[in-house]
Write a protein that holds these residues in place. Structure first.
Motif, PDB file in Angstrom:
ATOM      1  N   ALA A   1      -1.460   9.039   1.592  1.00  0.00           N
ATOM      2  CA  ALA A   1      -0.749   7.897   2.173  1.00  0.00           C
ATOM      3  C   ALA A   1      -1.485   7.353   3.395  1.00  0.00           C
ATOM      4  O   ALA A   1      -1.638   6.140   3.551  1.00  0.00           O
ATOM      5  CB  ALA A   1       0.675   8.304   2.545  1.00  0.00           C
ATOM      6  N   THR A   2      -1.976   8.245   4.259  1.00  0.00           N
ATOM      7  CA  THR A   2      -2.673   7.776   5.459  1.00  0.00           C
ATOM      8  C   THR A   2      -3.968   7.067   5.096  1.00  0.00           C
ATOM      9  O   THR A   2      -4.291   6.013   5.672  1.00  0.00           O
ATOM     10  CB  THR A   2      -2.988   8.958   6.404  1.00  0.00           C
TER      11      THR A   2
ATOM     12  N   ILE B   1       7.260   7.636   8.438  1.00  0.00           N
ATOM     13  CA  ILE B   1       6.662   6.567   7.628  1.00  0.00           C
ATOM     14  C   ILE B   1       6.181   5.440   8.527  1.00  0.00           C
ATOM     15  O   ILE B   1       5.097   4.869   8.319  1.00  0.00           O
ATOM     16  CB  ILE B   1       7.670   6.023   6.592  1.00  0.00           C
TER      17      ILE B   1
ATOM     18  N   SER C   1       1.780   5.660  -2.829  1.00  0.00           N
ATOM     19  CA  SER C   1       1.704   7.061  -2.428  1.00  0.00           C
ATOM     20  C   SER C   1       3.023   7.638  -1.910  1.00  0.00           C
ATOM     21  O   SER C   1       3.448   8.712  -2.356  1.00  0.00           O
ATOM     22  CB  SER C   1       0.629   7.227  -1.347  1.00  0.00           C
ATOM     23  N   VAL C   2       3.686   6.946  -0.994  1.00  0.00           N
ATOM     24  CA  VAL C   2       4.861   7.526  -0.333  1.00  0.00           C
ATOM     25  C   VAL C   2       5.972   7.900  -1.315  1.00  0.00           C
ATOM     26  O   VAL C   2       6.530   9.006  -1.223  1.00  0.00           O
ATOM     27  CB  VAL C   2       5.380   6.573   0.762  1.00  0.00           C
TER      28      VAL C   2
ATOM     29  N   VAL D   1      -3.195   3.476   3.160  1.00  0.00           N
ATOM     30  CA  VAL D   1      -2.753   2.362   4.004  1.00  0.00           C
ATOM     31  C   VAL D   1      -3.950   1.771   4.746  1.00  0.00           C
ATOM     32  O   VAL D   1      -4.041   0.553   4.931  1.00  0.00           O
ATOM     33  CB  VAL D   1      -1.660   2.819   4.991  1.00  0.00           C
TER      34      VAL D   1
ATOM     35  N   ILE E   1       2.908   6.377  10.025  1.00  0.00           N
ATOM     36  CA  ILE E   1       1.817   6.287   9.046  1.00  0.00           C
ATOM     37  C   ILE E   1       1.372   4.839   8.876  1.00  0.00           C
ATOM     38  O   ILE E   1       0.180   4.520   8.916  1.00  0.00           O
ATOM     39  CB  ILE E   1       2.254   6.856   7.682  1.00  0.00           C
TER      40      ILE E   1
ATOM     41  N   THR F   1       0.816  -1.215   0.000  1.00  0.00           N
ATOM     42  CA  THR F   1       0.000   0.000   0.000  1.00  0.00           C
ATOM     43  C   THR F   1       0.849   1.265   0.000  1.00  0.00           C
ATOM     44  O   THR F   1       0.434   2.284  -0.551  1.00  0.00           O
ATOM     45  CB  THR F   1      -0.935   0.016   1.223  1.00  0.00           C
ATOM     46  N   THR F   2       2.018   1.223   0.593  1.00  0.00           N
ATOM     47  CA  THR F   2       2.852   2.426   0.642  1.00  0.00           C
ATOM     48  C   THR F   2       3.426   2.787  -0.717  1.00  0.00           C
ATOM     49  O   THR F   2       3.688   3.971  -0.977  1.00  0.00           O
ATOM     50  CB  THR F   2       4.005   2.267   1.642  1.00  0.00           C
TER      51      THR F   2
ATOM     52  N   ALA G   1       2.667   5.452  -7.934  1.00  0.00           N
ATOM     53  CA  ALA G   1       3.058   6.678  -7.230  1.00  0.00           C
ATOM     54  C   ALA G   1       3.255   7.821  -8.219  1.00  0.00           C
ATOM     55  O   ALA G   1       2.875   8.971  -7.950  1.00  0.00           O
ATOM     56  CB  ALA G   1       4.336   6.435  -6.423  1.00  0.00           C
TER      57      ALA G   1
ATOM     58  N   PHE H   1       0.610  13.298   1.142  1.00  0.00           N
ATOM     59  CA  PHE H   1       0.815  12.793   2.501  1.00  0.00           C
ATOM     60  C   PHE H   1      -0.514  12.312   3.097  1.00  0.00           C
ATOM     61  O   PHE H   1      -0.579  11.242   3.716  1.00  0.00           O
ATOM     62  CB  PHE H   1       1.417  13.893   3.376  1.00  0.00           C
TER      63      PHE H   1
END
Length: 697
Positions: A450-451, A130, A112-113, A454, A133, A108-109, A531, A447
């Motif tokens: 990302a939250t 990270i 976005s990250v 996940v 998160i 999942t990261t 991403a 950012f």
């Protein structure tokens, strides 16, 4: 177990995958209440699996944009290791695979990250940020999945292909059947079907790594002044998943293929010519990625919103049932083992604490930007995003995963919708703050994404595990605790691996520039395609140059498909799941076409099995052969990821000379379908042999 019988439910999703054997297996044994589940050795083995699979999935996802399902490989490895202990249990194996599958947190990261590095905001990844998160959002995903469990696992007929596959693997080690001779014989045949499928899939994977056979083929064709694209991924797990999800989903995805690749793609490419240095195939693929796919996102958006209206009632009902179950347990009443979720008296304070943790992380991020003048406002807004968009992501991604499995769920499509909403809101808000630079708004949008993402990723992973647990009579709250532990291990793994890959290879940004790495060579940089897409969308919306026409067209098509599905369900026995149509439009044709093919093979096999004396047993063997294809492909995927990662070479075992590729494509296509059909024929022969050995009653 792969039958087509309809059962009642609060909502429907195409094929009903519940059978008599499934229903009986979901009833708790008295013995299960005393068997070991949470053990120290289980946590240790699970943690090791998270470390290994998390690293492999992160690398593979950043390199080629694909991740592999963790549940089935974790179940297989868990059984192999725990069988060395005489007192091991099936539900203990289930806990290990639950922990191990938390490695999907890594998957999942990658959506976005890395985008924060691609837009130039981070030159390395702050480990504690990270980690916070992943742990905070991941654990929140577990909390959100509690009411979803009752809605999507208990009260729906979603197939959850990988969850069911893992359950079938674990049932082969069910100690409650150790004295039942008939069960032992059935298990031996089941093992035979799984082993045959696994060896076939792994063998095909090896031949593909050797480049003896192609692993996929995608070809663009001229149609007048336009172009179309067709292809297939020769991954036997796709055939297996197609068998499990059934013809309703398979046909709906075929409809999506027709709309995207044979209607929209010719329209969008009409009169276009390749740019300098660009081939015709690259041009057609570029149009699909930038234009057609966005239409698919629009369709999935309508389908997702409609799905939310359908599952809202069951989710609320699930919350009431869960609260009632918690109250009954607190008062000393008896509740079935597989109905015991984490009590709400624990869920509420845990959720509140997690929101405070994420608020602190958001505050820390905002304080270093031009948005710090209104930090409290932006942090509160971020928490609202987490609650609303995070729950939306958890619900929709879990639903899509229930239809086609974790590996094939177009979760990035949901991510596109989320980043669009966040970017729009923040852009409108920042217009009242001239000092807020566009990069700051883009970075904070990514950012917040990302939250939310996940949360959705962990919820989808947890839902597969909870389906497995429901089928093997595991205790839900113990699985939920195990997954939180797995998330914690993943929170340590993910930032470490991301920093290592950033420094070693670097990322290829949306503008083609390499960010990080030791050489600056675009050929060696990790593409991180999802991403990059999220970064491009955020930049487009914030910069006011986003093309809304394609998305709007998708919304229109989505409404038409939803209406068509409702009419079909009302007046015929057929369905056209809108979300599956959207997935067929959004995913590459090489993936969806093979799922459709697998659904047709499964349909043909099930119709043959229906005429056998023991139809349910014959169907179950076909299902287990499909499970074997998934197991073998998944395990070999791990091996290949390790070899590629260790050598840094995308084709480390290639042995064939230049010019072999056309022959490899033909050979790959023939062997792929030949092996897939053979696995089902072998399962059928086991069913016939079982009938011959069993006297007629």
């Amino acid at each position: 177990m792969a039958g087509h019988e309809r059962t009642s439910s609060r909502f429907s999703s195409g094929r009903v995958a519940t059978s008599t054997s499934c229903q009986s297996s979901a009833q708790p044994h008295a013995k299960h209440a005393t068997r070991k589940e949470l053990t120290v050795r289980g946590f240790v083995i699970g943690a090791i699996l998270v470390l290994l699979f998390g690293a492999a999935n992160t690398y593979l996802g950043l390199k080629v944009g694909l991740t592999f399902g963790i549940s089935v490989p974790s179940a297989v490895i868990s059984m192999a290791l725990l069988r060395r202990f005489k007192d091991h249990t099936m539900v203990e194996n289930n806990i290990v695979q639950t922990i191990g599958s938390a490695a999907m947190a890594a998957g999942t990261t990658i959506f976005s990250v890395p985008a924060l590095a691609m837009v130039g905001w981070w030159m390395d990844f702050p480990i504690w940020t990270i980690a916070a998160i992943v742990f905070g959002s991941g654990t929140l995903g577990v909390m959100f999945s509690i009411p979803l469990r009752r809605a999507l696992v208990v009260e729906s007929n979603l197939p959850f292909p990988e969850g069911r596959a893992a359950a079938e693997v674990l049932k082969l080690d069910d100690e409650t059947q150790e004295n039942n001779q008939q069960a032992l014989e059935d298990n031996k045949r089941g093992v035979g079907a799984i082993v045959a499928g696994s060896l076939a899939a792994a063998g095909l994977g090896l031949l593909q790594m050797l480049k003896v056979m192609a692993s996929s083929v995608t070809k663009a064709f001229h149609v007048g002044r336009s172009g179309i694209m067709i292809g297939g991924s020769f991954s036997l797990s796709l055939l297996g998943i197609g068998h499990i999800v059934g013809p309703s989903v398979g046909i709906a995805q075929l409809v999506g293929i027709v709309i995207s690749f044979f209607i929209l793609l010719p329209l969008f490419t009409a009169g276009m010519t390749p740019q300098d240095g660009q081939t015709f195939g690259e041009m057609v693929n570029s149009v699909f990625s930038s234009d057609v796919r966005m239409v698919g996102v629009g369709v999935m958006t309508v389908a997702a919103l409609f799905t939310l209206t359908k599952i809202a009632g069951p989710v609320v009902h699930g919350m009431k049932d869960s609260i009632a179950s918690s109250r009954t347990r607190a008062q000393g009443g008896s509740v079935p083992v597989n109905e015991r979720d984490l009590p709400y008296k624990n869920v509420v304070p845990i959720t509140a604490a997690l929101l405070l943790l994420l608020a602190a992380v958001l505050w820390n991020f905002v304080s270093g930007t031009a948005l710090s003048h209104a930090a409290l406002l932006y942090v509160v807004l971020g928490v609202v995003f987490v609650l609303i968009l995070g729950m939306l992501a958890a619900s929709v991604i879990s639903y899509m995963t229930g239809m086609v499995g974790s590996s094939n769920s177009p979760a990035s499509g949901v991510g596109i919708v989320i980043i669009m909403v966040i970017s729009l809101v923040l852009t409108l808000l920042s217009k009242n703050a001239p000092e807020a630079g566009s990069l700051d708004v883009v970075a904070y949008s990514l950012f917040c994404l990302a939250t939310c993402f996940v949360i959705g990723g962990i919820a989808q992973d947890n839902m597969q595990d909870l389906k497995t647990g429901y089928l093997v009579n595991a205790t839900p709250w113990k699985q939920q605790v195990a997954l939180i532990f797995g998330v914690a291990v993943g929170a340590v793994t993910v930032p470490t691996v991301l920093n290592l890959l950033m420094k070693s290879f670097g990322f290829l940004g949306p503008d083609g520039a390499v960010v990080g790495g030791t050489t600056g060579d675009p050929a060696q940089a990790l593409q991180a395609p999802q991403a990059g897409l999220m970064a491009a969308i955020a930049q487009g919306i914030v910069g006011s140059n986003f093309d809304w026409s394609r998305f709007g067209l998708g919304l229109t098509i989505g409404v038409v498909v939803v209406v068509a599905d409702e009419l079909l369900k009302r007046y015929t026995r057929f369905t056209l799941p809108a979300l599956a149509v959207g997935m067929g439009m959004y995913l590459m044709v090489s993936t969806t076409l093979m799922i459709f093919a697998g659904s047709m093979i499964g349909l043909i096999y099930d119709r043959w099995a229906q005429n056998r004396r023991d139809a349910e047993s014959a169907k179950r063997l076909g299902l287990l052969a499909a499970v074997g294809l998934i197991v073998g492909d998944s395990l070999f995927g791990i091996v290949s990821a390790a070899i590629i990662g260790g050598t840094g070479n995308p084709a480390p075992l290639a042995i064939m000379p230049d010019g072999w590729e056309p022959f490899g494509i033909v050979l790959g296509l023939v062997v792929f379908f030949g092996v897939g059909i053979w696995a089902h024929v072998y399962a059928g022969s086991l069913a016939v042999k079982a009938e011959e050995q069993t006297p007629r009653s």
